[in-house]
Design an enzyme around this catalytic site. Structure first.
Site, PDB file in Angstrom:
ATOM      1  N   SER A 150       4.372   6.067   2.527  1.00  0.00           N
ATOM      2  CA  SER A 150       3.697   7.243   1.965  1.00  0.00           C
ATOM      3  C   SER A 150       3.400   8.203   3.112  1.00  0.00           C
ATOM      4  CB  SER A 150       2.406   6.787   1.277  1.00  0.00           C
ATOM      5  OG  SER A 150       1.669   7.889   0.808  1.00  0.00           O
ATOM      6  N   LYS A 153       7.776   8.524   0.169  1.00  0.00           N
ATOM      7  CA  LYS A 153       6.880   9.211  -0.783  1.00  0.00           C
ATOM      8  C   LYS A 153       6.176  10.325  -0.033  1.00  0.00           C
ATOM      9  CE  LYS A 153       2.415   7.749  -2.515  1.00  0.00           C
ATOM     10  NZ  LYS A 153       1.675   6.689  -3.245  1.00  0.00           N
ATOM     11  N   LEU A 154       6.270  11.528  -0.565  1.00  0.00           N
ATOM     12  CA  LEU A 154       5.596  12.672   0.045  1.00  0.00           C
ATOM     13  C   LEU A 154       4.328  12.976  -0.743  1.00  0.00           C
ATOM     14  CD1 LEU A 154       8.591  15.158   0.570  1.00  0.00           C
ATOM     15  CD2 LEU A 154       7.735  13.394   2.150  1.00  0.00           C
ATOM     16  N   LYS A 155       3.224  13.112  -0.047  1.00  0.00           N
ATOM     17  CA  LYS A 155       2.013  13.596  -0.690  1.00  0.00           C
ATOM     18  C   LYS A 155       2.191  15.086  -0.937  1.00  0.00           C
ATOM     19  CE  LYS A 155      -0.764   9.990  -0.744  1.00  0.00           C
ATOM     20  NZ  LYS A 155      -1.347   9.484  -2.008  1.00  0.00           N
ATOM     21  N   ASP A 191       3.586  12.255  -4.659  1.00  0.00           N
ATOM     22  CA  ASP A 191       2.286  11.817  -5.186  1.00  0.00           C
ATOM     23  C   ASP A 191       1.287  12.961  -5.063  1.00  0.00           C
ATOM     24  OD1 ASP A 191      -0.013  10.522  -5.964  1.00  0.00           O
ATOM     25  OD2 ASP A 191       0.004   9.034  -4.337  1.00  0.00           O
ATOM     26  N   ASN A 224      -1.967  12.897  -6.481  1.00  0.00           N
ATOM     27  CA  ASN A 224      -3.385  12.490  -6.529  1.00  0.00           C
ATOM     28  C   ASN A 224      -4.234  13.445  -7.365  1.00  0.00           C
ATOM     29  OD1 ASN A 224      -2.700  11.270  -3.402  1.00  0.00           O
ATOM     30  ND2 ASN A 224      -3.778   9.942  -4.839  1.00  0.00           N
ATOM     31  N   GLU A 274       4.019  11.063  -9.019  1.00  0.00           N
ATOM     32  CA  GLU A 274       2.865  10.179  -9.224  1.00  0.00           C
ATOM     33  C   GLU A 274       1.604  11.002  -9.479  1.00  0.00           C
ATOM     34  OE1 GLU A 274       2.646   7.365  -6.013  1.00  0.00           O
ATOM     35  OE2 GLU A 274       0.579   6.807  -6.427  1.00  0.00           O
ATOM     36  N   ASP A 301      -1.053   6.436 -11.343  1.00  0.00           N
ATOM     37  CA  ASP A 301      -1.793   5.635 -10.375  1.00  0.00           C
ATOM     38  C   ASP A 301      -3.250   5.616 -10.840  1.00  0.00           C
ATOM     39  OD1 ASP A 301      -3.354   4.831  -8.182  1.00  0.00           O
ATOM     40  OD2 ASP A 301      -2.343   6.060  -6.695  1.00  0.00           O
ATOM     41  N   LYS A 321      -2.240  -1.046  -8.356  1.00  0.00           N
ATOM     42  CA  LYS A 321      -3.100  -1.257  -7.182  1.00  0.00           C
ATOM     43  C   LYS A 321      -4.204  -2.210  -7.602  1.00  0.00           C
ATOM     44  CE  LYS A 321      -2.752   3.241  -4.903  1.00  0.00           C
ATOM     45  NZ  LYS A 321      -3.484   4.516  -4.686  1.00  0.00           N
ATOM     46  N   GLY A 345      -0.632   1.189  -2.474  1.00  0.00           N
ATOM     47  CA  GLY A 345      -1.359   0.781  -1.274  1.00  0.00           C
ATOM     48  C   GLY A 345      -2.588   1.644  -1.089  1.00  0.00           C
TER      49      GLY A 345
HETATM   50  O1  OSB Z   1      -2.584   7.658  -4.024  1.00  0.00           O
HETATM   51  O2  OSB Z   1      -1.300   6.099  -3.411  1.00  0.00           O
HETATM   52  C1  OSB Z   1      -2.288   6.799  -3.198  1.00  0.00           C
HETATM   53  C2  OSB Z   1      -3.738   5.985   0.241  1.00  0.00           C
HETATM   54  C3  OSB Z   1      -5.073   6.048  -0.030  1.00  0.00           C
HETATM   55  C4  OSB Z   1      -5.497   6.398  -1.285  1.00  0.00           C
HETATM   56  C5  OSB Z   1      -4.574   6.669  -2.285  1.00  0.00           C
HETATM   57  C6  OSB Z   1      -3.209   6.586  -2.033  1.00  0.00           C
HETATM   58  C7  OSB Z   1      -2.792   6.270  -0.735  1.00  0.00           C
HETATM   59  C8  OSB Z   1      -1.390   6.250  -0.336  1.00  0.00           C
HETATM   60  C9  OSB Z   1      -1.027   5.419   0.867  1.00  0.00           C
HETATM   61  O3  OSB Z   1      -0.531   6.915  -0.851  1.00  0.00           O
HETATM   62  C10 OSB Z   1      -0.521   4.084   0.473  1.00  0.00           C
HETATM   63  C11 OSB Z   1      -0.426   3.138   1.650  1.00  0.00           C
HETATM   64  O4  OSB Z   1       0.476   3.306   2.466  1.00  0.00           O
HETATM   65  O5  OSB Z   1      -1.269   2.232   1.759  1.00  0.00           O
HETATM   66 MG    MG Z   2      -1.176   7.527  -5.604  1.00  0.00          MG
END
Ligand code: OSB
Ligand code: MG
Length: 367
Positions: A135, A161-163, A188, A190, A213, A238, A262, A290
Protein backbone atom coordinates in the site's frame (compact mmCIF):
# COMPACT_ATOMS: atom_id res chain seq x y z
CA UNK A 1 -7.76 -22.36 30.34
CA UNK A 2 -7.77 -20.21 33.42
CA UNK A 3 -6.80 -16.59 32.82
CA UNK A 4 -4.38 -15.31 35.46
CA UNK A 5 -3.61 -11.84 34.15
CA UNK A 6 -3.15 -9.56 31.17
CA UNK A 7 -0.19 -7.32 30.37
CA UNK A 8 -1.04 -4.19 28.39
CA UNK A 9 1.80 -2.49 26.58
CA UNK A 10 1.72 0.77 24.72
CA UNK A 11 4.30 0.68 21.95
CA UNK A 12 5.63 3.34 19.60
CA UNK A 13 7.30 2.10 16.40
CA UNK A 14 8.94 4.76 14.20
CA UNK A 15 7.89 4.31 10.55
CA UNK A 16 10.68 4.28 7.93
CA UNK A 17 8.83 6.89 5.92
CA UNK A 18 5.68 8.95 6.57
CA UNK A 19 2.50 7.14 5.50
CA UNK A 20 -0.05 9.60 4.11
CA UNK A 21 -3.69 8.72 3.50
CA UNK A 22 -6.82 10.79 2.96
CA UNK A 23 -7.31 10.76 6.74
CA UNK A 24 -3.87 11.98 7.77
CA UNK A 25 -0.14 11.32 7.87
CA UNK A 26 1.44 8.75 10.19
CA UNK A 27 5.06 9.31 11.22
CA UNK A 28 5.10 6.54 13.79
CA UNK A 29 2.87 3.61 14.65
CA UNK A 30 1.44 3.85 18.16
CA UNK A 31 -0.27 0.65 19.16
CA UNK A 32 -1.21 -1.66 22.01
CA UNK A 33 0.15 -5.14 22.56
CA UNK A 34 -1.54 -7.55 24.94
CA UNK A 35 -0.08 -10.59 26.61
CA UNK A 36 -2.56 -12.89 28.27
CA UNK A 37 -1.22 -15.29 30.86
CA UNK A 38 -3.15 -18.48 31.54
CA UNK A 39 -2.49 -21.61 33.55
CA UNK A 40 -1.48 -23.38 30.31
CA UNK A 41 0.40 -20.89 28.11
CA UNK A 42 0.66 -17.22 27.37
CA UNK A 43 -0.44 -15.50 24.19
CA UNK A 44 0.10 -12.26 22.31
CA UNK A 45 -2.46 -9.95 20.75
CA UNK A 46 -1.96 -6.77 18.74
CA UNK A 47 -4.54 -4.01 18.80
CA UNK A 48 -4.56 -2.25 15.42
CA UNK A 49 -6.23 0.99 16.52
CA UNK A 50 -4.16 4.06 15.69
CA UNK A 51 -3.27 7.00 17.96
CA UNK A 52 -6.22 9.06 16.72
CA UNK A 53 -9.75 8.03 15.69
CA UNK A 54 -9.25 8.90 11.99
CA UNK A 55 -9.59 5.51 10.26
CA UNK A 56 -12.45 4.42 12.54
CA UNK A 57 -13.81 5.56 15.89
CA UNK A 58 -11.28 3.51 17.87
CA UNK A 59 -7.93 4.88 19.09
CA UNK A 60 -5.09 3.55 21.22
CA UNK A 61 -5.91 5.14 24.57
CA UNK A 62 -9.62 4.47 24.11
CA UNK A 63 -8.88 0.80 23.48
CA UNK A 64 -6.67 0.62 26.57
CA UNK A 65 -9.47 2.17 28.61
CA UNK A 66 -12.24 -0.16 27.42
CA UNK A 67 -9.95 -3.17 27.80
CA UNK A 68 -9.00 -2.43 31.39
CA UNK A 69 -12.39 -1.11 32.46
CA UNK A 70 -14.77 -3.62 30.80
CA UNK A 71 -13.36 -6.25 28.44
CA UNK A 72 -10.59 -7.81 30.53
CA UNK A 73 -12.73 -7.88 33.72
CA UNK A 74 -15.48 -9.66 31.72
CA UNK A 75 -13.01 -12.38 30.73
CA UNK A 76 -11.74 -12.66 34.30
CA UNK A 77 -15.33 -13.24 35.39
CA UNK A 78 -15.83 -15.93 32.77
CA UNK A 79 -13.95 -18.80 34.38
CA UNK A 80 -12.75 -21.58 32.08
CA UNK A 81 -11.87 -19.90 28.79
CA UNK A 82 -11.10 -20.79 25.18
CA UNK A 83 -10.89 -18.44 22.19
CA UNK A 84 -14.43 -19.20 20.99
CA UNK A 85 -15.77 -17.96 24.35
CA UNK A 86 -14.23 -14.50 23.99
CA UNK A 87 -16.62 -12.83 21.52
CA UNK A 88 -19.79 -14.08 23.31
CA UNK A 89 -18.34 -13.03 26.67
CA UNK A 90 -17.78 -9.50 25.32
CA UNK A 91 -20.92 -9.22 23.17
CA UNK A 92 -22.85 -7.10 25.67
CA UNK A 93 -20.37 -4.26 25.09
CA UNK A 94 -21.22 -2.45 21.87
CA UNK A 95 -18.55 -1.81 19.24
CA UNK A 96 -14.88 -1.60 20.28
CA UNK A 97 -14.05 -4.32 17.77
CA UNK A 98 -10.33 -3.59 17.59
CA UNK A 99 -9.99 -3.87 21.36
CA UNK A 100 -12.04 -7.08 21.37
CA UNK A 101 -10.04 -8.50 18.45
CA UNK A 102 -6.74 -7.95 20.27
CA UNK A 103 -7.99 -9.76 23.34
CA UNK A 104 -9.41 -12.68 21.35
CA UNK A 105 -6.16 -12.90 19.37
CA UNK A 106 -4.11 -13.18 22.56
CA UNK A 107 -6.40 -15.89 23.98
CA UNK A 108 -6.29 -17.71 20.63
CA UNK A 109 -2.48 -17.60 20.63
CA UNK A 110 -2.38 -18.97 24.18
CA UNK A 111 -4.90 -21.72 23.43
CA UNK A 112 -3.27 -22.82 20.17
CA UNK A 113 0.17 -22.71 21.77
CA UNK A 114 -1.11 -25.00 24.53
CA UNK A 115 -2.69 -27.32 21.93
CA UNK A 116 0.35 -27.20 19.60
CA UNK A 117 -1.74 -26.00 16.64
CA UNK A 118 -0.62 -23.26 14.21
CA UNK A 119 -3.14 -20.43 13.66
CA UNK A 120 -3.11 -21.02 9.90
CA UNK A 121 -4.23 -24.62 10.37
CA UNK A 122 -6.87 -23.61 12.92
CA UNK A 123 -8.35 -21.12 10.44
CA UNK A 124 -8.31 -23.59 7.55
CA UNK A 125 -5.39 -22.24 5.52
CA UNK A 126 -4.42 -24.15 2.39
CA UNK A 127 -1.08 -22.50 1.50
CA UNK A 128 2.33 -22.26 3.12
CA UNK A 129 3.22 -18.89 1.58
CA UNK A 130 1.15 -15.92 0.45
CA UNK A 131 1.53 -13.46 -2.44
CA UNK A 132 2.03 -9.91 -1.20
CA UNK A 133 0.99 -6.45 -2.27
CA UNK A 134 2.03 -3.09 -0.90
CA UNK A 135 0.00 0.00 0.00
CA UNK A 136 1.65 3.20 -1.23
CA UNK A 137 0.79 6.46 0.51
CA UNK A 138 -0.07 9.82 -1.04
CA UNK A 139 3.12 11.64 -2.04
CA UNK A 140 4.12 15.26 -2.58
CA UNK A 141 4.82 14.68 -6.29
CA UNK A 142 4.27 12.18 -9.09
CA UNK A 143 8.05 11.74 -9.42
CA UNK A 144 8.31 10.75 -5.77
CA UNK A 145 5.43 8.29 -6.24
CA UNK A 146 6.99 6.70 -9.35
CA UNK A 147 10.28 6.25 -7.48
CA UNK A 148 8.50 4.56 -4.55
CA UNK A 149 6.42 2.27 -6.78
CA UNK A 150 9.48 1.37 -8.87
CA UNK A 151 11.35 0.46 -5.72
CA UNK A 152 8.54 -1.80 -4.47
CA UNK A 153 8.26 -3.53 -7.84
CA UNK A 154 12.03 -4.11 -7.81
CA UNK A 155 11.64 -5.73 -4.39
CA UNK A 156 9.13 -8.15 -5.90
CA UNK A 157 5.74 -6.95 -4.69
CA UNK A 158 3.06 -8.56 -6.84
CA UNK A 159 0.42 -5.84 -6.54
CA UNK A 160 0.50 -2.10 -5.93
CA UNK A 161 -2.22 -0.17 -4.08
CA UNK A 162 -2.21 3.60 -4.35
CA UNK A 163 -3.86 5.70 -1.69
CA UNK A 164 -6.07 8.31 -3.36
CA UNK A 165 -8.10 11.37 -2.41
CA UNK A 166 -9.80 14.13 -4.42
CA UNK A 167 -6.96 15.89 -6.25
CA UNK A 168 -4.65 12.83 -6.09
CA UNK A 169 -6.39 10.14 -8.14
CA UNK A 170 -6.48 10.12 -11.95
CA UNK A 171 -3.03 11.70 -12.41
CA UNK A 172 -1.08 9.30 -10.15
CA UNK A 173 -2.94 6.28 -11.54
CA UNK A 174 -2.24 7.37 -15.12
CA UNK A 175 1.43 8.03 -14.32
CA UNK A 176 1.91 4.62 -12.69
CA UNK A 177 0.15 2.83 -15.59
CA UNK A 178 2.20 4.71 -18.18
CA UNK A 179 5.50 4.03 -16.42
CA UNK A 180 4.97 0.43 -15.25
CA UNK A 181 2.48 -0.99 -17.76
CA UNK A 182 0.30 -3.97 -16.99
CA UNK A 183 1.02 -4.43 -13.27
CA UNK A 184 -1.69 -5.47 -10.80
CA UNK A 185 -2.88 -2.06 -9.61
CA UNK A 186 -5.65 -0.88 -7.28
CA UNK A 187 -6.58 2.23 -5.27
CA UNK A 188 -7.87 2.99 -1.77
CA UNK A 189 -9.82 6.16 -0.95
CA UNK A 190 -10.54 5.58 2.77
CA UNK A 191 -14.02 7.17 2.40
CA UNK A 192 -12.71 10.41 0.84
CA UNK A 193 -15.40 10.73 -1.87
CA UNK A 194 -19.16 11.22 -2.13
CA UNK A 195 -21.62 10.04 -4.74
CA UNK A 196 -21.28 13.48 -6.35
CA UNK A 197 -17.75 12.35 -7.37
CA UNK A 198 -19.06 9.42 -9.42
CA UNK A 199 -18.03 10.95 -12.76
CA UNK A 200 -14.55 11.67 -11.40
CA UNK A 201 -14.19 8.08 -10.16
CA UNK A 202 -15.44 6.74 -13.52
CA UNK A 203 -12.39 8.43 -15.08
CA UNK A 204 -10.33 5.68 -13.39
CA UNK A 205 -12.14 3.02 -15.48
CA UNK A 206 -9.81 3.15 -18.52
CA UNK A 207 -6.85 2.19 -16.29
CA UNK A 208 -8.22 -1.32 -15.64
CA UNK A 209 -7.70 -1.26 -11.89
CA UNK A 210 -8.34 -4.46 -9.92
CA UNK A 211 -10.61 -2.50 -7.60
CA UNK A 212 -11.36 0.78 -5.90
CA UNK A 213 -11.39 0.38 -2.13
CA UNK A 214 -13.90 2.21 0.09
CA UNK A 215 -14.62 5.29 -2.01
CA UNK A 216 -17.60 6.43 0.12
CA UNK A 217 -18.51 6.70 3.79
CA UNK A 218 -18.44 3.66 6.03
CA UNK A 219 -22.23 3.62 6.55
CA UNK A 220 -23.12 4.35 2.92
CA UNK A 221 -23.88 0.91 1.51
CA UNK A 222 -26.63 2.27 -0.74
CA UNK A 223 -24.26 4.96 -2.02
CA UNK A 224 -21.83 2.22 -3.04
CA UNK A 225 -24.68 0.40 -4.83
CA UNK A 226 -25.46 3.59 -6.76
CA UNK A 227 -21.79 4.21 -7.49
CA UNK A 228 -21.35 0.65 -8.77
CA UNK A 229 -23.91 1.47 -11.49
CA UNK A 230 -21.75 4.39 -12.63
CA UNK A 231 -18.19 3.02 -12.49
CA UNK A 232 -16.90 -0.11 -14.19
CA UNK A 233 -14.01 -0.70 -11.75
CA UNK A 234 -15.05 -3.23 -9.08
CA UNK A 235 -15.79 -1.67 -5.69
CA UNK A 236 -14.09 -3.26 -2.68
CA UNK A 237 -15.20 -2.41 0.86
CA UNK A 238 -12.89 -2.02 3.85
CA UNK A 239 -14.30 0.31 6.54
CA UNK A 240 -17.94 -0.72 5.83
CA UNK A 241 -17.35 -4.42 6.52
CA UNK A 242 -17.56 -4.61 10.30
CA UNK A 243 -18.91 -8.17 10.62
CA UNK A 244 -19.94 -11.26 8.66
CA UNK A 245 -23.49 -9.89 8.76
CA UNK A 246 -22.34 -6.59 7.26
CA UNK A 247 -20.43 -8.50 4.58
CA UNK A 248 -23.52 -10.53 3.68
CA UNK A 249 -25.59 -7.34 3.46
CA UNK A 250 -23.03 -5.49 1.32
CA UNK A 251 -22.65 -8.42 -1.06
CA UNK A 252 -26.39 -9.07 -1.33
CA UNK A 253 -27.14 -5.39 -1.96
CA UNK A 254 -24.45 -5.18 -4.65
CA UNK A 255 -22.41 -2.61 -2.73
CA UNK A 256 -19.15 -4.45 -3.40
CA UNK A 257 -17.67 -7.10 -5.68
CA UNK A 258 -14.53 -7.60 -3.54
CA UNK A 259 -13.96 -7.62 0.24
CA UNK A 260 -10.95 -6.50 2.29
CA UNK A 261 -10.81 -8.51 5.53
CA UNK A 262 -9.10 -6.86 8.50
CA UNK A 263 -9.37 -8.82 11.74
CA UNK A 264 -9.14 -5.74 13.96
CA UNK A 265 -11.96 -3.99 12.12
CA UNK A 266 -14.34 -6.97 12.46
CA UNK A 267 -13.63 -8.04 16.04
CA UNK A 268 -11.13 -10.84 15.48
CA UNK A 269 -9.71 -13.70 13.46
CA UNK A 270 -12.71 -15.97 14.12
CA UNK A 271 -15.15 -13.40 12.70
CA UNK A 272 -12.65 -12.86 9.85
CA UNK A 273 -12.93 -16.52 8.95
CA UNK A 274 -16.73 -16.20 8.89
CA UNK A 275 -16.41 -13.24 6.52
CA UNK A 276 -14.04 -15.28 4.38
CA UNK A 277 -16.66 -18.05 4.28
CA UNK A 278 -19.48 -15.63 3.38
CA UNK A 279 -17.35 -14.25 0.54
CA UNK A 280 -16.41 -17.73 -0.69
CA UNK A 281 -20.06 -18.84 -0.65
CA UNK A 282 -20.97 -15.83 -2.82
CA UNK A 283 -17.99 -16.18 -5.17
CA UNK A 284 -16.69 -12.82 -3.93
CA UNK A 285 -12.88 -12.48 -3.97
CA UNK A 286 -11.45 -11.58 -0.56
CA UNK A 287 -8.03 -10.41 0.56
CA UNK A 288 -6.32 -9.64 3.83
CA UNK A 289 -5.89 -5.94 4.58
CA UNK A 290 -3.32 -4.41 6.88
CA UNK A 291 -3.01 -1.78 9.60
CA UNK A 292 0.77 -1.24 9.67
CA UNK A 293 1.14 -4.17 12.07
CA UNK A 294 4.25 -5.28 13.87
CA UNK A 295 5.48 -8.83 13.26
CA UNK A 296 2.91 -10.04 15.81
CA UNK A 297 -0.15 -8.88 13.89
CA UNK A 298 1.56 -9.61 10.58
CA UNK A 299 2.07 -13.29 11.50
CA UNK A 300 -1.65 -13.70 12.14
CA UNK A 301 -2.65 -11.76 9.01
CA UNK A 302 -0.47 -14.02 6.89
CA UNK A 303 -2.24 -17.05 8.36
CA UNK A 304 -5.59 -15.50 7.34
CA UNK A 305 -4.24 -14.59 3.89
CA UNK A 306 -3.41 -18.28 3.37
CA UNK A 307 -7.12 -19.26 3.36
CA UNK A 308 -8.43 -20.49 0.00
CA UNK A 309 -10.90 -17.61 -0.47
CA UNK A 310 -8.23 -14.95 -0.04
CA UNK A 311 -7.54 -14.99 -3.75
CA UNK A 312 -5.98 -11.54 -4.15
CA UNK A 313 -2.59 -10.41 -2.80
CA UNK A 314 -3.01 -8.73 0.59
CA UNK A 315 -1.58 -5.64 2.27
CA UNK A 316 0.71 -8.11 4.03
CA UNK A 317 4.04 -6.50 3.20
CA UNK A 318 7.46 -7.40 4.57
CA UNK A 319 8.60 -5.91 7.89
CA UNK A 320 11.07 -3.61 6.13
CA UNK A 321 8.28 -1.87 4.22
CA UNK A 322 7.32 -0.30 7.56
CA UNK A 323 10.12 -0.57 10.10
CA UNK A 324 13.91 -0.50 10.23
CA UNK A 325 13.61 -2.79 13.23
CA UNK A 326 10.56 -4.95 13.91
CA UNK A 327 9.90 -6.42 17.35
CA UNK A 328 9.86 -9.98 15.96
CA UNK A 329 12.17 -11.81 13.61
CA UNK A 330 11.41 -9.79 10.47
CA UNK A 331 9.19 -11.06 7.67
CA UNK A 332 11.30 -10.99 4.51
CA UNK A 333 9.83 -10.99 1.00
CA UNK A 334 10.86 -13.98 -1.12
CA UNK A 335 9.77 -13.94 -4.76
CA UNK A 336 6.90 -11.61 -3.84
CA UNK A 337 5.69 -13.94 -1.09
CA UNK A 338 5.85 -14.22 2.71
CA UNK A 339 5.98 -17.58 4.50
CA UNK A 340 3.02 -18.66 6.63
CA UNK A 341 4.29 -19.23 10.18
CA UNK A 342 4.26 -22.95 10.91
CA UNK A 343 4.74 -23.01 14.69
CA UNK A 344 1.96 -23.34 17.28
CA UNK A 345 -0.25 -20.29 17.83
CA UNK A 346 1.02 -17.22 16.01
CA UNK A 347 4.27 -19.11 15.43
CA UNK A 348 6.22 -16.03 16.43
CA UNK A 349 6.69 -13.78 19.45
CA UNK A 350 8.36 -10.49 20.24
CA UNK A 351 12.04 -10.26 21.07
CA UNK A 352 11.99 -9.17 24.74
CA UNK A 353 14.78 -6.62 24.34
CA UNK A 354 13.44 -5.07 21.13
CA UNK A 355 9.97 -4.94 22.63
CA UNK A 356 11.31 -3.03 25.63
CA UNK A 357 13.09 -0.60 23.29
CA UNK A 358 9.78 0.44 21.73
CA UNK A 359 7.57 0.17 24.83
CA UNK A 360 6.22 3.47 26.15
CA UNK A 361 4.17 2.09 29.05
CA UNK A 362 3.42 -1.29 30.62
CA UNK A 363 0.54 -2.26 32.85
CA UNK A 364 -0.18 -5.59 34.55
CA UNK A 365 -3.82 -6.39 35.17
CA UNK A 366 -4.08 -9.36 37.55
CA UNK A 367 -7.11 -11.65 37.79
O1 OSB B 1 -7.24 1.55 4.54
O2 OSB B 1 -6.14 -0.21 4.18
C1 OSB B 1 -6.25 0.85 4.78
C2 OSB B 1 -3.15 1.51 6.90
C3 OSB B 1 -3.72 2.04 8.02
C4 OSB B 1 -5.07 2.24 8.07
C5 OSB B 1 -5.87 1.87 6.99
C6 OSB B 1 -5.31 1.30 5.85
C7 OSB B 1 -3.92 1.15 5.80
C8 OSB B 1 -3.22 0.66 4.62
C9 OSB B 1 -1.85 0.05 4.84
O3 OSB B 1 -3.62 0.78 3.50
C10 OSB B 1 -1.93 -1.43 4.92
C11 OSB B 1 -0.63 -2.03 5.42
O4 OSB B 1 0.33 -2.06 4.66
O5 OSB B 1 -0.58 -2.47 6.59
MG1 MG C 1 -8.43 0.50 3.13
Amino acid sequence: MKLTGVELRKVRMPLKSPFRTSFGTQLARDLLLLRVVTDEAHGWGECVAMAEPLYSEEYVDGCADVLRRFLIPALFAHGNLTAIDVAPALAAFHGHRMAKAALEMAVLDAELTARGVPLARELGATRDRVPCGVSVGIMDSIDELLAAVGDYLDQGYLRIKLKIEPGWDVAPVRAVRERFGDIALQVDANTAYTLADAARLARLDPFELLLIEQPLAEDDLLGHVALAARVRTPICLDESITSARAAAAAITLGACRVVNIKPGRVGGYLESRRIHDVCAAHGIPAWCGGMLETGIGRAANIALAALPGCVLPGDTSASDRYYDTDITVPFVLDDGHLPVPAGPGLGIGPDAELLDTFTVATEWLPQ
